[in-house]
Design an enzyme around this catalytic site. Structure first.
Site, PDB file in Angstrom:
ATOM      1  N   ARG A  63      45.716  14.676 -30.835  1.00 32.80           N
ATOM      2  CA  ARG A  63      45.288  13.819 -29.723  1.00 32.80           C
ATOM      3  C   ARG A  63      44.121  14.485 -28.983  1.00 32.80           C
ATOM      4  O   ARG A  63      43.236  13.833 -28.449  1.00 32.80           O
ATOM      5  CB  ARG A  63      46.458  13.509 -28.772  1.00 32.80           C
ATOM      6  CG  ARG A  63      46.055  12.702 -27.541  1.00 32.80           C
ATOM      7  CD  ARG A  63      47.178  11.828 -26.967  1.00 32.80           C
ATOM      8  NE  ARG A  63      48.460  12.481 -26.925  1.00 32.80           N
ATOM      9  CZ  ARG A  63      48.844  13.399 -26.037  1.00 32.80           C
ATOM     10  NH1 ARG A  63      48.010  13.786 -25.089  1.00 32.80           N
ATOM     11  NH2 ARG A  63      50.039  13.941 -26.092  1.00 32.80           N
ATOM     12  N   TYR A 105      29.928  -8.321 -23.027  1.00 33.40           N
ATOM     13  CA  TYR A 105      31.056  -8.597 -23.909  1.00 33.40           C
ATOM     14  C   TYR A 105      32.238  -9.092 -23.071  1.00 33.40           C
ATOM     15  O   TYR A 105      32.576  -8.498 -22.051  1.00 33.40           O
ATOM     16  CB  TYR A 105      31.427  -7.311 -24.665  1.00 33.40           C
ATOM     17  CG  TYR A 105      32.651  -7.440 -25.520  1.00 33.40           C
ATOM     18  CD1 TYR A 105      32.645  -8.267 -26.641  1.00 33.40           C
ATOM     19  CD2 TYR A 105      33.812  -6.753 -25.223  1.00 33.40           C
ATOM     20  CE1 TYR A 105      33.779  -8.392 -27.429  1.00 33.40           C
ATOM     21  CE2 TYR A 105      34.951  -6.869 -26.015  1.00 33.40           C
ATOM     22  CZ  TYR A 105      34.918  -7.692 -27.109  1.00 33.40           C
ATOM     23  OH  TYR A 105      36.036  -7.816 -27.891  1.00 33.40           O
ATOM     24  N   ASP A 119      25.924  -0.730 -23.441  1.00 33.30           N
ATOM     25  CA  ASP A 119      26.681  -1.067 -24.644  1.00 33.30           C
ATOM     26  C   ASP A 119      25.644  -1.322 -25.733  1.00 33.30           C
ATOM     27  O   ASP A 119      24.915  -2.306 -25.678  1.00 33.30           O
ATOM     28  CB  ASP A 119      27.541  -2.312 -24.363  1.00 33.30           C
ATOM     29  CG  ASP A 119      28.403  -2.731 -25.552  1.00 33.30           C
ATOM     30  OD1 ASP A 119      28.039  -2.405 -26.697  1.00 33.30           O
ATOM     31  OD2 ASP A 119      29.425  -3.401 -25.321  1.00 33.30           O
ATOM     32  N   LYS A 147      31.764  -2.544 -35.460  1.00 32.00           N
ATOM     33  CA  LYS A 147      30.745  -3.496 -35.879  1.00 32.00           C
ATOM     34  C   LYS A 147      29.772  -2.818 -36.859  1.00 32.00           C
ATOM     35  O   LYS A 147      30.171  -2.475 -37.941  1.00 32.00           O
ATOM     36  CB  LYS A 147      30.049  -4.056 -34.637  1.00 32.00           C
ATOM     37  CG  LYS A 147      31.034  -4.456 -33.503  1.00 32.00           C
ATOM     38  CD  LYS A 147      32.001  -5.552 -33.880  1.00 32.00           C
ATOM     39  CE  LYS A 147      33.140  -5.765 -32.903  1.00 32.00           C
ATOM     40  NZ  LYS A 147      32.791  -5.940 -31.510  1.00 32.00           N
TER      41      LYS A 147
END
Ligand code: PLP
Length: 372
Positions: A47, A99, A171, A196
């Site tokens: 983690r 977004y 972004d 993406k």
């Protein structure tokens, strides 16, 4: 080194065991301590850190020109970790055409714990300047934006943010570092949904933040990441690195296909508006030329009528697959407003296209049939 070279080499993992060229995948969740209790290789629990994650982070920082990057389990986890590094009483300004999920997480979750937010149209720098407050910590923009493909001027947004003592984050999912590097225009943070174009094959869910400078903010975000746990799997990072190696080549083909699609739609009698920054008639075309080296693979357009008419066009597509998301090898088509939730500002007659890597002639023929 040039982008194409960095895309192949910047995340290299030297494999001591076998000398493999493709990087090994480190699935171990835990790592051995030395007899004196140290972690000699820097890893203790995955983690907190993992070699594949760090390789992907190094790669992306290299491409964006940042000092460091952090990878997350999704783009949304990256966004939430960045915003989570701010606190009650802090103020954030978001551009109106971001977004959908970013707006949702800010409005529905972070406002609940006392973060103040303003959503304004960044194509007007006056509106942005007017929205700045003494407690504004972060300005968040997206260019090209989703789904209207609006372009905002990165340099002016950065300077307004900095004048007010705030950080500027972009972004960069739609453009990717192959076409646009906001940190070079003074931005502080770049966010990616690597799901993406970076992954590039519709088979990876992954996000990242790249920071211009390592420092206090990086440590705060890293702390959110470690504590809240939105970390990616080693395999997702490995897949994304494989995707990024071909990113510069793929983006050239996506741009070429999208330019052909946009020109075709723009001249089609059954289309009333085409949104693509590469079209000279696009209001952000000149700005896009200044800050991008290509106009990307995303196109949206509007048809006469409303949602029913747009859904009919989408239903008649054959080669374009009806699905959300973007940036993969398959061309996708979607009626965007019905993908978003009630309250969306997306026009009901808008159709969004992600141009894949098929031959443009075949894509145009398919669109012509869908519009007939
Ligand atoms: C998909 C997307 C996101 C969210 O990323 P996930 O990986 O789906 O969480 C954020 N911004 C943009 C522009 C996107 O397209």
């Amino acid at each position: 080194m040039k982008l194409e070279t960095l895309a192949v080499h910047a995340g290299h993992i030297a494999d001591e065991t076998a000398g493999s060229i493709a990087p090994p995948i480190y699935l171990s969740t835990t790592f051995e301590r030395s007899t004196d209790g140290d972690y000699p290789r820097g890893y203790h629990y995955s983690r907190s850190g993992n070699p594949n994650r760090e390789a992907f982070e190094r790669l992306l920082a290299g491409l964006e020109g940042g000092e460091c990057a952090l990878a997350f389990s999704s783009g949304s986890a990256a966004t939430a970790a960045l915003i989570g590094a701010f606190g009650p009483g802090d103020h954030l300004v978001l551009s109106s055409d971001v977004y959908y999920g970013t707006r949702k997480v800010v409005r529905e979750y972070f406002e609940r714990w006392g973060l103040q937010t303003s959503i304004v149209d960044f194509t007007s720098v006056d509106a942005l300047r007017a929205a700045m407050r003494p407690n504004t910590r972060l300005v968040w923009a997206e260019t090209p934006s989703n789904p209207l493909m609006r372009i905002v001027d990165i340099e002016s947004i950065v300077s307004i943010a900095h004048e007010a003592g705030a950080l500027a984050a972009f972004d960069n999912t739609f453009a990717t570092p192959a076409l646009q590097r906001p940190l070079e225009f003074g931005a502080d943070i770049v966010m990616h949904s690597a799901t993406k174009y970076l992954g590039g094959h519709s088979d990876v869910l992954l996000g990242a933040l790249v920071m211009r400078r390592a420092g206090d903010l990086l440590e705060r975000v890293r702390d959110v990441q470690r504590s809240v746990g939105g970390v990616p799997s080693p395999f997702e990072c490995w897949l994304a690195m494989r995707g990024v190696a071909t990113l510069p080549c793929r983006m050239r083909a996506h741009c070429e296909g999208a330019a052909a699609v946009a020109a075709f739609l723009d001249g089609h009698e059954r289309v009333i508006a085409t949104h693509y920054p590469g079209l000279p008639s696009h209001p952000g075309h000149q700005t896009a030329r200044r800050q991008m080296s290509g106009f990307g693979g995303m196109v949206s357009f509007q048809v006469p009528g409303g949602a029913d008419e747009a859904l009919d066009v989408v239903a008649r597509a054959g080669l374009f697959l009806r699905a959300t998301s973007l940036g993969g090898v398959h061309s996708l088509i979607e009626h965007r407003a019905s993908m978003e939730a009630p309250g969306t500002t997306t026009p009901a007659n808008l159709i969004r296209i992600s141009v894949g890597l098929e031959h443009p002639d075949d894509l145009l023929a398919d669109l012509d049939r869908a519009l007939a």
